[in-house]
Design a protein around this motif. Structure first.
Motif, PDB file in Angstrom:
ATOM      1  N   LYS A 274       0.831  -1.201   0.000  1.00 11.34           N
ATOM      2  CA  LYS A 274       0.000   0.000   0.000  1.00 11.34           C
ATOM      3  C   LYS A 274       0.870   1.257   0.000  1.00 11.34           C
ATOM      4  CE  LYS A 274      -3.965  -2.054   2.411  1.00 11.34           C
ATOM      5  NZ  LYS A 274      -4.829  -1.986   3.622  1.00 11.34           N
ATOM      6  N   ASP A 275       2.038   1.169   0.627  1.00 11.63           N
ATOM      7  CA  ASP A 275       2.906   2.346   0.711  1.00 11.63           C
ATOM      8  C   ASP A 275       3.439   2.769  -0.655  1.00 11.63           C
ATOM      9  OD1 ASP A 275       2.529   2.685   3.393  1.00 11.63           O
ATOM     10  OD2 ASP A 275       4.402   1.729   4.008  1.00 11.63           O
ATOM     11  N   GLN A 276       3.677   1.802  -1.552  1.00 10.06           N
ATOM     12  CA  GLN A 276       4.094   2.167  -2.913  1.00 10.06           C
ATOM     13  C   GLN A 276       2.977   2.925  -3.608  1.00 10.06           C
ATOM     14  OE1 GLN A 276       2.637   0.198  -5.790  1.00 10.06           O
ATOM     15  NE2 GLN A 276       3.423   1.854  -7.084  1.00 10.06           N
ATOM     16  N   LYS A 277       1.755   2.445  -3.478  1.00 11.01           N
ATOM     17  CA  LYS A 277       0.611   3.123  -4.100  1.00 11.01           C
ATOM     18  C   LYS A 277       0.454   4.530  -3.537  1.00 11.01           C
ATOM     19  CE  LYS A 277      -0.635  -0.476  -6.574  1.00 11.01           C
ATOM     20  NZ  LYS A 277       0.547  -1.301  -6.309  1.00 11.01           N
ATOM     21  N   PRO A 289       3.381  12.108   1.298  1.00 16.84           N
ATOM     22  CA  PRO A 289       2.752  10.793   1.467  1.00 16.84           C
ATOM     23  C   PRO A 289       2.432  10.480   2.908  1.00 16.84           C
ATOM     24  CG  PRO A 289       5.095  10.531   1.098  1.00 16.84           C
ATOM     25  CD  PRO A 289       4.797  11.987   0.873  1.00 16.84           C
ATOM     26  N   ASN A 290       1.401   9.709   3.110  1.00 14.42           N
ATOM     27  CA  ASN A 290       1.012   9.239   4.440  1.00 14.42           C
ATOM     28  C   ASN A 290       1.199   7.723   4.471  1.00 14.42           C
ATOM     29  OD1 ASN A 290      -0.077   8.974   7.002  1.00 14.42           O
ATOM     30  ND2 ASN A 290      -2.176   8.832   6.246  1.00 14.42           N
ATOM     31  N   PHE A 291       2.415   7.297   4.836  1.00 16.07           N
ATOM     32  CA  PHE A 291       2.737   5.869   4.830  1.00 16.07           C
ATOM     33  C   PHE A 291       2.125   5.173   6.029  1.00 16.07           C
ATOM     34  CE2 PHE A 291       6.597   7.511   2.499  1.00 16.07           C
ATOM     35  CZ  PHE A 291       6.207   7.030   1.268  1.00 16.07           C
ATOM     36  N   THR A 292       1.616   3.968   5.804  1.00 17.73           N
ATOM     37  CA  THR A 292       1.004   3.173   6.876  1.00 17.73           C
ATOM     38  C   THR A 292       1.783   1.905   7.160  1.00 17.73           C
ATOM     39  OG1 THR A 292      -0.446   2.092   5.260  1.00 17.73           O
ATOM     40  CG2 THR A 292      -1.308   4.067   6.371  1.00 17.73           C
ATOM     41  N   ASN A 293       2.914   1.749   6.512  1.00 19.79           N
ATOM     42  CA  ASN A 293       3.793   0.585   6.712  1.00 19.79           C
ATOM     43  C   ASN A 293       3.079  -0.721   6.367  1.00 19.79           C
ATOM     44  OD1 ASN A 293       5.747   2.416   7.748  1.00 19.79           O
ATOM     45  ND2 ASN A 293       4.745   2.303   9.746  1.00 19.79           N
TER      46      ASN A 293
END
Length: 294
Positions: A274-277, A289-293
């Motif tokens: 999901k983080d790539q998207k 970006p808002n990364f969620t790991n």
């Protein structure tokens, strides 16, 4: 927590109160809920409280690495890896010594059979097995096991008074925690041979020139600069950080052909996250970006 208590956590050896106050102002520290440690101190820092710090704390022994200390480091890494808020980890010592070596008094009477049957020093490699990025902030002496511990980390930042070396040859033994292996891969055969066979100490500036150290800073700025680096790394996706770290380590340990194959597979793998998207969408939309790991 008072500023004096904060100062004791990481800067017990700094005598200049003005310098200490400035460092405290720049580095916010939070204690880590964990078991009580005897030989280390563990905290979290950063504007987002997302950087873990492990401080070696045997001042009378110049942070010599005893079995108890390294066991505590392993436990602290377990805590920090399990803490989802932590994106990067710093290992540091005091201004006088990162770690002046292994504890010779503890090991001097070891027998060969004891070392073999007990797989002596095997658990010291826990630092190198950490999936989160680990940065060594080295002031003062990083000798023997101390130098090896720093090399187990992913990046080394050093204070301008830091000194590195593998002096084991001077006491009738050789490095046993990666000194002959990681050092050779970092600085090349000739330099590694010179350092290992003479036991001479290498100043920080020279260590930077030979590629052992990434950057050198004034001693009183070292931790602050290391925290800045750790915060920058921690702002990335933790998942992607781990994948990038593993890919670099494969390059360090294998052939170019195998490394390129592994890198391509890891690159492909990022497209399943999901983080790539989120990262590429944020780039296209010109936002952070808002990364969620995930």
């Amino acid at each position: 927590m008072t500023s004096r208590a904060i100062g004791r956590i990481l800067f017990s050896n700094i005598q200049n109160k003005a310098t200490l106050a400035k460092l405290i102002q720049n580095v916010r520290l939070y204690s880590v809920p964990a078991e009580n440690f005897e030989f280390i101190k563990v905290s979290k820092t950063g504007a987002n409280n997302n950087v873990g710090i492990i401080q070696l704390n045997r001042p009378k022994a110049l942070n010599a690495l005893c079995n108890g200390l390294m066991t505590e480091v392993s436990k602290a890494l377990d805590h920090l890896e399990a803490d989802k808020s932590v994106g990067a980890i710093i290992i540091t010592g005091s201004e006088k010594a990162f770690a002046a070596g292994a504890d010779i008094k503890e090991m001097k009477d070891n027998k060969y059979s004891d070392c073999i049957s007990g797989n002596f020093l095997e658990h010291w490699s826990r630092v190198a097995q950490t999936y989160k990025p680990v940065i060594a902030a080295v002031n003062g002496y990083a000798l023997g096991g101390g130098c090896e511990l720093a090399m187990m980390c992913d990046i080394i930042y050093a204070g301008d008074s830091a000194k590195f070396g593998q002096p084991e040859i001077l006491i009738g033994t050789i490095p046993g925690a990666g000194g002959t292996q990681r050092l050779t891969r970092s600085v090349g055969k000739s330099k590694a041979m010179e350092i290992v066979l003479t036991g001479c100490q290498v100043p920080a500036v020279e260590a930077e020139k030979m590629g052992l150290v990434s950057k050198v800073f004034p001693a009183d700025k070292l931790l602050d600069e290391t925290v800045k680096l750790a915060e920058k790394i921690a702002s990335n996706s933790q998942l992607t950080n781990a994948m990038a770290k593993e890919a670099v380590n494969v390059a360090y340990e294998t052939t170019l052909r195998e490394g390129l194959r592994f890198e391509k597979r890891m690159f492909h793998g990022t497209f399943g996250t999901k983080d790539q998207k989120e990262g590429m969408a944020a780039f296209a939309e010109k936002r952070k970006p808002n990364f969620t790991n995930e």
